[in-house]
Design an enzyme around this catalytic site. Structure first.
Site: not given
Length: 427
Positions: A59, A62, A117
Protein backbone atom coordinates in the site's frame (compact mmCIF):
# COMPACT_ATOMS: atom_id res chain seq x y z
CA UNK A 1 -18.55 2.86 19.69
CA UNK A 2 -16.26 3.37 16.67
CA UNK A 3 -15.03 6.64 18.19
CA UNK A 4 -14.18 4.93 21.52
CA UNK A 5 -12.34 2.19 19.65
CA UNK A 6 -10.29 4.79 17.79
CA UNK A 7 -9.36 6.54 21.07
CA UNK A 8 -8.26 3.26 22.62
CA UNK A 9 -6.20 2.52 19.51
CA UNK A 10 -4.57 5.97 19.70
CA UNK A 11 -3.65 5.51 23.36
CA UNK A 12 -2.26 2.04 22.65
CA UNK A 13 -0.14 3.25 19.77
CA UNK A 14 1.16 6.20 21.78
CA UNK A 15 2.35 4.26 24.84
CA UNK A 16 3.19 0.80 23.50
CA UNK A 17 6.56 1.83 22.06
CA UNK A 18 9.77 3.29 23.37
CA UNK A 19 12.03 5.61 21.35
CA UNK A 20 15.21 4.27 19.85
CA UNK A 21 18.38 6.12 20.82
CA UNK A 22 21.55 5.22 18.94
CA UNK A 23 24.10 7.98 18.58
CA UNK A 24 26.99 5.67 17.74
CA UNK A 25 28.77 6.16 14.44
CA UNK A 26 27.59 2.83 13.05
CA UNK A 27 24.99 2.23 10.36
CA UNK A 28 21.74 0.70 11.59
CA UNK A 29 20.90 -2.95 11.11
CA UNK A 30 17.78 -3.10 8.92
CA UNK A 31 16.02 -6.44 8.72
CA UNK A 32 13.94 -5.61 5.66
CA UNK A 33 15.23 -6.72 2.27
CA UNK A 34 15.55 -3.15 1.02
CA UNK A 35 16.02 0.25 2.67
CA UNK A 36 16.82 3.83 1.77
CA UNK A 37 17.31 7.00 3.81
CA UNK A 38 17.29 10.33 2.01
CA UNK A 39 17.81 13.91 3.14
CA UNK A 40 14.91 15.88 1.68
CA UNK A 41 16.79 19.18 1.27
CA UNK A 42 19.84 17.77 -0.51
CA UNK A 43 18.33 14.66 -2.08
CA UNK A 44 21.39 12.67 -1.01
CA UNK A 45 21.26 9.12 0.30
CA UNK A 46 22.48 8.66 3.88
CA UNK A 47 21.90 4.91 4.15
CA UNK A 48 20.98 2.20 1.64
CA UNK A 49 20.36 -1.51 1.56
CA UNK A 50 19.68 -3.12 -1.81
CA UNK A 51 18.58 0.30 -3.12
CA UNK A 52 17.89 -0.90 -6.67
CA UNK A 53 16.27 -4.23 -5.88
CA UNK A 54 12.75 -4.46 -7.32
CA UNK A 55 10.26 -5.37 -4.60
CA UNK A 56 6.49 -5.26 -4.16
CA UNK A 57 5.45 -1.96 -2.53
CA UNK A 58 2.07 -3.04 -1.09
CA UNK A 59 0.00 0.00 0.00
CA UNK A 60 2.94 2.41 -0.17
CA UNK A 61 1.69 2.46 -3.78
CA UNK A 62 -0.99 4.83 -2.53
CA UNK A 63 1.65 7.56 -2.15
CA UNK A 64 1.59 7.88 -5.93
CA UNK A 65 -2.19 7.45 -6.04
CA UNK A 66 -2.66 10.24 -3.52
CA UNK A 67 -0.14 12.53 -5.21
CA UNK A 68 -1.84 12.17 -8.59
CA UNK A 69 -5.26 12.66 -7.03
CA UNK A 70 -4.08 15.96 -5.52
CA UNK A 71 -2.32 17.10 -8.71
CA UNK A 72 -5.07 16.12 -11.16
CA UNK A 73 -8.27 16.06 -9.10
CA UNK A 74 -10.79 18.67 -8.03
CA UNK A 75 -11.48 18.92 -4.30
CA UNK A 76 -14.97 20.26 -4.92
CA UNK A 77 -15.96 17.09 -6.80
CA UNK A 78 -18.31 14.44 -5.56
CA UNK A 79 -17.35 10.93 -6.62
CA UNK A 80 -19.83 8.18 -7.40
CA UNK A 81 -18.60 4.66 -6.71
CA UNK A 82 -18.92 2.32 -9.69
CA UNK A 83 -19.79 -1.35 -10.03
CA UNK A 84 -16.04 -2.08 -9.78
CA UNK A 85 -16.54 -2.01 -6.01
CA UNK A 86 -18.15 -5.45 -6.37
CA UNK A 87 -15.23 -6.93 -8.32
CA UNK A 88 -13.33 -8.94 -5.72
CA UNK A 89 -10.37 -9.40 -8.06
CA UNK A 90 -9.75 -5.64 -8.04
CA UNK A 91 -11.15 -4.60 -4.66
CA UNK A 92 -10.44 -6.69 -1.56
CA UNK A 93 -8.50 -6.41 1.67
CA UNK A 94 -8.72 -3.13 3.62
CA UNK A 95 -11.88 -1.23 2.61
CA UNK A 96 -14.43 1.33 3.72
CA UNK A 97 -17.05 -0.86 1.97
CA UNK A 98 -18.17 1.43 -0.83
CA UNK A 99 -21.24 0.32 -2.75
CA UNK A 100 -22.04 1.11 -6.40
CA UNK A 101 -23.88 4.41 -6.60
CA UNK A 102 -22.64 5.70 -3.25
CA UNK A 103 -21.49 9.32 -3.47
CA UNK A 104 -18.59 10.65 -1.41
CA UNK A 105 -16.69 13.90 -1.42
CA UNK A 106 -13.35 13.81 -3.20
CA UNK A 107 -11.45 14.86 -0.08
CA UNK A 108 -13.05 12.11 2.00
CA UNK A 109 -11.95 9.45 -0.48
CA UNK A 110 -8.45 10.87 -0.28
CA UNK A 111 -8.50 10.61 3.54
CA UNK A 112 -9.74 7.02 3.25
CA UNK A 113 -6.91 6.22 0.81
CA UNK A 114 -4.02 7.82 2.68
CA UNK A 115 -5.07 7.28 6.32
CA UNK A 116 -7.16 4.12 6.36
CA UNK A 117 -5.39 2.66 3.30
CA UNK A 118 -8.76 1.68 1.83
CA UNK A 119 -8.35 -0.16 -1.46
CA UNK A 120 -11.88 0.61 -2.66
CA UNK A 121 -11.33 4.33 -2.07
CA UNK A 122 -8.10 4.22 -4.10
CA UNK A 123 -9.89 2.53 -7.00
CA UNK A 124 -12.79 5.02 -6.83
CA UNK A 125 -10.31 7.92 -7.05
CA UNK A 126 -8.48 6.25 -9.93
CA UNK A 127 -11.67 5.74 -11.93
CA UNK A 128 -12.81 9.29 -11.27
CA UNK A 129 -9.53 10.96 -12.28
CA UNK A 130 -8.40 8.63 -15.06
CA UNK A 131 -11.84 7.68 -16.42
CA UNK A 132 -10.83 4.13 -15.69
CA UNK A 133 -8.21 2.20 -13.71
CA UNK A 134 -5.96 1.34 -16.72
CA UNK A 135 -5.77 5.00 -17.78
CA UNK A 136 -4.95 6.08 -14.23
CA UNK A 137 -2.23 3.44 -13.96
CA UNK A 138 -0.69 4.84 -17.15
CA UNK A 139 -0.67 8.25 -15.43
CA UNK A 140 1.04 6.70 -12.41
CA UNK A 141 3.80 5.19 -14.52
CA UNK A 142 4.31 8.38 -16.50
CA UNK A 143 4.60 10.42 -13.29
CA UNK A 144 7.10 7.90 -11.90
CA UNK A 145 9.28 8.38 -14.98
CA UNK A 146 9.08 12.16 -14.60
CA UNK A 147 10.24 11.87 -10.99
CA UNK A 148 13.15 9.63 -12.00
CA UNK A 149 11.74 6.40 -10.57
CA UNK A 150 12.79 4.45 -13.65
CA UNK A 151 12.74 0.99 -12.03
CA UNK A 152 9.13 1.36 -10.86
CA UNK A 153 6.15 -0.16 -12.64
CA UNK A 154 2.61 0.12 -11.30
CA UNK A 155 -0.22 -2.21 -12.29
CA UNK A 156 -2.95 -0.94 -9.95
CA UNK A 157 -3.64 2.10 -7.73
CA UNK A 158 -4.01 0.18 -4.45
CA UNK A 159 -0.84 -1.89 -4.12
CA UNK A 160 -2.59 -5.25 -4.03
CA UNK A 161 -0.35 -8.04 -5.28
CA UNK A 162 -0.11 -8.33 -9.06
CA UNK A 163 2.68 -9.58 -11.28
CA UNK A 164 4.89 -6.74 -12.47
CA UNK A 165 3.77 -4.30 -9.74
CA UNK A 166 7.20 -3.34 -8.38
CA UNK A 167 9.39 -0.51 -7.18
CA UNK A 168 12.78 -0.13 -5.51
CA UNK A 169 13.79 1.48 -2.20
CA UNK A 170 15.55 4.24 -4.16
CA UNK A 171 12.57 4.90 -6.45
CA UNK A 172 10.07 4.90 -3.61
CA UNK A 173 12.20 7.43 -1.70
CA UNK A 174 12.17 9.71 -4.76
CA UNK A 175 8.40 9.40 -5.13
CA UNK A 176 7.83 10.05 -1.42
CA UNK A 177 10.15 13.08 -1.47
CA UNK A 178 8.27 14.68 -4.38
CA UNK A 179 4.91 13.83 -2.83
CA UNK A 180 5.77 15.29 0.56
CA UNK A 181 6.95 18.52 -1.03
CA UNK A 182 3.32 19.02 -2.06
CA UNK A 183 1.85 20.85 0.99
CA UNK A 184 -1.62 19.33 0.56
CA UNK A 185 -0.22 15.82 0.49
CA UNK A 186 1.95 16.57 3.53
CA UNK A 187 -1.09 17.82 5.45
CA UNK A 188 -3.04 14.64 4.70
CA UNK A 189 -0.35 12.11 5.62
CA UNK A 190 0.42 13.73 8.97
CA UNK A 191 -3.26 13.76 9.96
CA UNK A 192 -3.91 11.18 12.68
CA UNK A 193 -7.71 10.89 12.51
CA UNK A 194 -10.36 12.37 10.26
CA UNK A 195 -14.13 11.73 10.16
CA UNK A 196 -15.72 11.50 6.72
CA UNK A 197 -19.34 12.05 5.67
CA UNK A 198 -21.39 9.08 4.49
CA UNK A 199 -25.11 8.64 3.99
CA UNK A 200 -24.93 4.95 4.89
CA UNK A 201 -24.92 3.56 8.40
CA UNK A 202 -22.78 0.81 9.91
CA UNK A 203 -19.82 1.68 7.69
CA UNK A 204 -16.42 3.18 8.61
CA UNK A 205 -16.62 6.95 9.05
CA UNK A 206 -13.58 7.67 11.23
CA UNK A 207 -10.35 7.39 9.25
CA UNK A 208 -7.38 6.47 11.49
CA UNK A 209 -3.82 6.83 10.21
CA UNK A 210 -2.26 3.37 10.17
CA UNK A 211 1.30 4.71 10.38
CA UNK A 212 2.12 3.71 13.95
CA UNK A 213 5.24 5.88 14.07
CA UNK A 214 3.08 8.95 13.62
CA UNK A 215 1.48 8.14 16.99
CA UNK A 216 4.67 7.05 18.65
CA UNK A 217 7.48 9.41 17.63
CA UNK A 218 7.07 13.20 17.96
CA UNK A 219 9.53 13.77 15.11
CA UNK A 220 7.64 11.59 12.61
CA UNK A 221 5.24 13.50 10.34
CA UNK A 222 4.00 10.96 7.73
CA UNK A 223 3.90 9.07 5.27
CA UNK A 224 2.47 5.56 4.52
CA UNK A 225 2.75 1.90 5.41
CA UNK A 226 1.64 -1.26 3.65
CA UNK A 227 1.36 -4.99 3.93
CA UNK A 228 0.52 -7.95 1.74
CA UNK A 229 1.54 -11.57 2.12
CA UNK A 230 3.90 -11.20 -0.85
CA UNK A 231 5.32 -7.76 -0.02
CA UNK A 232 5.52 -8.36 3.76
CA UNK A 233 5.74 -5.20 5.89
CA UNK A 234 6.54 -1.99 4.03
CA UNK A 235 6.95 1.49 5.47
CA UNK A 236 7.75 4.94 4.14
CA UNK A 237 8.14 7.53 6.88
CA UNK A 238 9.14 11.17 7.22
CA UNK A 239 10.81 12.73 10.25
CA UNK A 240 11.75 16.36 10.88
CA UNK A 241 14.21 17.54 13.51
CA UNK A 242 16.40 20.62 14.04
CA UNK A 243 15.47 22.11 10.67
CA UNK A 244 16.17 18.94 8.70
CA UNK A 245 13.76 16.44 7.15
CA UNK A 246 14.56 12.81 6.35
CA UNK A 247 12.49 10.24 4.47
CA UNK A 248 13.08 6.56 5.08
CA UNK A 249 11.95 3.51 3.13
CA UNK A 250 11.94 -0.09 4.31
CA UNK A 251 10.52 -2.84 2.10
CA UNK A 252 9.79 -6.51 2.79
CA UNK A 253 10.44 -6.50 6.51
CA UNK A 254 9.43 -9.68 8.35
CA UNK A 255 7.45 -8.07 11.19
CA UNK A 256 6.86 -5.22 13.59
CA UNK A 257 10.60 -4.58 13.90
CA UNK A 258 10.13 -2.39 10.85
CA UNK A 259 9.17 0.47 13.20
CA UNK A 260 12.22 0.26 15.44
CA UNK A 261 14.41 -0.22 12.37
CA UNK A 262 12.99 2.95 10.84
CA UNK A 263 13.63 4.89 14.05
CA UNK A 264 17.21 3.60 14.15
CA UNK A 265 17.68 4.73 10.57
CA UNK A 266 16.34 8.20 11.41
CA UNK A 267 18.58 8.43 14.48
CA UNK A 268 21.59 7.54 12.35
CA UNK A 269 20.69 10.21 9.78
CA UNK A 270 20.08 12.97 12.31
CA UNK A 271 23.10 12.34 14.53
CA UNK A 272 25.77 11.35 12.00
CA UNK A 273 25.08 13.82 9.18
CA UNK A 274 24.70 17.53 8.79
CA UNK A 275 23.69 19.95 6.04
CA UNK A 276 25.50 22.97 4.65
CA UNK A 277 24.81 25.39 1.84
CA UNK A 278 26.77 24.66 -1.32
CA UNK A 279 25.24 27.49 -3.37
CA UNK A 280 22.99 30.11 -1.74
CA UNK A 281 19.80 31.34 -3.34
CA UNK A 282 20.52 33.92 -6.03
CA UNK A 283 23.83 32.35 -7.07
CA UNK A 284 24.77 32.71 -10.75
CA UNK A 285 25.13 29.18 -12.12
CA UNK A 286 25.59 29.96 -15.81
CA UNK A 287 24.93 32.64 -18.42
CA UNK A 288 23.55 32.94 -21.94
CA UNK A 289 23.62 35.56 -24.68
CA UNK A 290 20.39 37.09 -25.96
CA UNK A 291 20.65 39.61 -28.84
CA UNK A 292 24.37 39.97 -28.14
CA UNK A 293 23.62 40.85 -24.52
CA UNK A 294 24.82 38.66 -21.58
CA UNK A 295 22.13 37.29 -19.25
CA UNK A 296 22.98 35.52 -15.98
CA UNK A 297 21.08 32.38 -14.96
CA UNK A 298 20.43 32.13 -11.21
CA UNK A 299 18.84 29.73 -8.74
CA UNK A 300 16.06 30.89 -6.42
CA UNK A 301 16.60 28.04 -3.93
CA UNK A 302 19.84 27.14 -2.16
CA UNK A 303 21.71 24.01 -3.19
CA UNK A 304 22.24 21.99 -0.01
CA UNK A 305 24.92 19.35 0.52
CA UNK A 306 24.67 16.66 3.21
CA UNK A 307 27.91 15.38 4.64
CA UNK A 308 28.87 12.95 7.36
CA UNK A 309 30.23 14.52 10.51
CA UNK A 310 34.03 14.75 10.74
CA UNK A 311 34.35 13.71 7.10
CA UNK A 312 35.15 15.71 3.99
CA UNK A 313 32.16 17.23 2.21
CA UNK A 314 31.22 15.15 -0.85
CA UNK A 315 31.93 16.61 -4.28
CA UNK A 316 28.71 17.39 -6.10
CA UNK A 317 28.69 18.14 -9.81
CA UNK A 318 26.39 20.62 -11.53
CA UNK A 319 25.13 20.05 -15.06
CA UNK A 320 23.22 22.80 -16.89
CA UNK A 321 20.67 21.89 -19.57
CA UNK A 322 18.86 24.52 -21.68
CA UNK A 323 15.08 24.22 -21.95
CA UNK A 324 14.79 26.04 -25.30
CA UNK A 325 15.36 24.54 -28.74
CA UNK A 326 15.77 27.70 -30.85
CA UNK A 327 17.74 30.90 -30.32
CA UNK A 328 16.17 33.27 -27.80
CA UNK A 329 15.42 36.74 -29.15
CA UNK A 330 14.05 38.15 -25.88
CA UNK A 331 13.65 37.15 -22.22
CA UNK A 332 11.81 38.44 -19.18
CA UNK A 333 13.45 38.69 -15.78
CA UNK A 334 12.75 35.52 -13.81
CA UNK A 335 11.98 33.46 -16.90
CA UNK A 336 12.97 29.78 -16.61
CA UNK A 337 15.17 28.97 -19.60
CA UNK A 338 17.34 26.14 -18.25
CA UNK A 339 17.76 23.69 -15.39
CA UNK A 340 20.71 22.54 -13.34
CA UNK A 341 21.04 18.90 -12.29
CA UNK A 342 22.94 18.24 -9.06
CA UNK A 343 24.72 14.88 -9.05
CA UNK A 344 26.45 12.95 -6.32
CA UNK A 345 28.69 10.78 -8.45
CA UNK A 346 26.39 9.12 -10.97
CA UNK A 347 23.27 9.70 -8.87
CA UNK A 348 20.93 12.58 -9.64
CA UNK A 349 20.01 14.10 -6.27
CA UNK A 350 18.34 17.40 -7.19
CA UNK A 351 17.17 19.54 -10.06
CA UNK A 352 16.64 23.29 -9.91
CA UNK A 353 15.20 25.72 -12.48
CA UNK A 354 17.53 28.45 -13.73
CA UNK A 355 15.96 31.88 -14.08
CA UNK A 356 17.11 34.90 -16.07
CA UNK A 357 18.51 37.85 -14.12
CA UNK A 358 17.23 40.61 -16.41
CA UNK A 359 14.98 41.59 -19.30
CA UNK A 360 16.18 41.67 -22.89
CA UNK A 361 13.83 43.22 -25.45
CA UNK A 362 13.50 41.95 -29.03
CA UNK A 363 15.66 43.70 -31.64
CA UNK A 364 12.61 45.27 -33.32
CA UNK A 365 11.49 46.72 -30.02
CA UNK A 366 14.96 48.22 -29.48
CA UNK A 367 14.84 49.96 -32.87
CA UNK A 368 11.40 51.35 -32.09
CA UNK A 369 12.51 52.69 -28.73
CA UNK A 370 15.65 54.31 -30.15
CA UNK A 371 14.29 55.86 -33.37
CA UNK A 372 10.58 55.41 -33.74
CA UNK A 373 10.05 59.05 -34.77
CA UNK A 374 12.76 58.77 -37.45
CA UNK A 375 11.20 55.57 -38.74
CA UNK A 376 7.79 57.28 -38.86
CA UNK A 377 9.34 60.20 -40.83
CA UNK A 378 10.79 57.77 -43.36
CA UNK A 379 7.48 55.98 -43.78
CA UNK A 380 5.65 59.32 -44.13
CA UNK A 381 8.15 60.55 -46.73
CA UNK A 382 7.72 57.39 -48.76
CA UNK A 383 3.96 57.84 -48.68
CA UNK A 384 4.25 61.53 -49.82
CA UNK A 385 6.61 60.62 -52.65
CA UNK A 386 4.26 57.85 -53.70
CA UNK A 387 1.29 60.24 -53.76
CA UNK A 388 3.25 62.87 -55.75
CA UNK A 389 4.33 60.23 -58.22
CA UNK A 390 0.74 59.14 -58.68
CA UNK A 391 -0.37 62.76 -59.24
CA UNK A 392 2.39 63.42 -61.82
CA UNK A 393 1.65 60.17 -63.57
CA UNK A 394 -2.04 61.03 -63.64
CA UNK A 395 -1.33 64.54 -65.09
CA UNK A 396 0.91 63.07 -67.75
CA UNK A 397 -1.83 60.67 -68.79
CA UNK A 398 -4.33 63.59 -68.96
CA UNK A 399 -1.96 65.65 -71.16
CA UNK A 400 -1.39 62.69 -73.44
CA UNK A 401 -5.13 62.16 -73.81
CA UNK A 402 -5.58 65.95 -74.54
CA UNK A 403 -3.01 66.03 -77.34
CA UNK A 404 -4.35 62.85 -78.86
CA UNK A 405 -7.82 64.44 -78.92
CA UNK A 406 -6.43 67.61 -80.52
CA UNK A 407 -4.70 65.58 -83.19
CA UNK A 408 -7.93 63.77 -84.03
CA UNK A 409 -9.83 67.10 -84.27
CA UNK A 410 -7.14 68.52 -86.55
CA UNK A 411 -7.35 65.55 -88.87
CA UNK A 412 -11.13 65.89 -89.01
CA UNK A 413 -10.86 69.63 -89.97
CA UNK A 414 -8.40 68.85 -92.76
CA UNK A 415 -10.67 66.16 -94.10
CA UNK A 416 -13.75 68.46 -94.04
CA UNK A 417 -11.90 71.28 -95.87
CA UNK A 418 -10.75 68.94 -98.61
CA UNK A 419 -14.27 67.65 -99.27
CA UNK A 420 -15.63 71.25 -99.52
CA UNK A 421 -12.97 72.29 -102.06
CA UNK A 422 -13.66 69.32 -104.32
CA UNK A 423 -17.38 70.04 -104.28
CA UNK A 424 -16.79 73.66 -105.40
CA UNK A 425 -14.66 72.57 -108.34
CA UNK A 426 -17.34 70.19 -109.58
CA UNK A 427 -19.86 72.98 -109.80
Amino acid sequence: MKFITAIILAVYLTFSFTPIVNAQNVPPVIRGEGAYLIDVASGQALFTKNPDKQLAPASTTKIMTGLLAIEKGNFSDKVTASSTMLNNEIVYGTQIYLEPGEVLEFKDLLYATLLNSANDAAVALAEHIGNGVPQFVDMMNQRAQEIGATQTHFVNPSGLTEEGHVTTPHDLALIARVAYQNPVFAEYVRTKTQPISRAKTDVPVLMVNQNKLLWRDPYVDGIKLGYTAAAKNCLVASASKDGRQLIGVILKSPGSEIYTDMQAMFEYGFTQFNNSVLKPSGTIISSITVNDEPVDLVIDHPIIVTHKLNEQQPMLSLRVTPLYTSELTSVDKGQVVAKVDVRDGDTLVNTFPLKTSRNVEPVSSSIDSLGSSHLSWIIGSIMVITVIGLIINNNQRKKARYWRRQARLSRRKDLTGSIHTNHTKMK
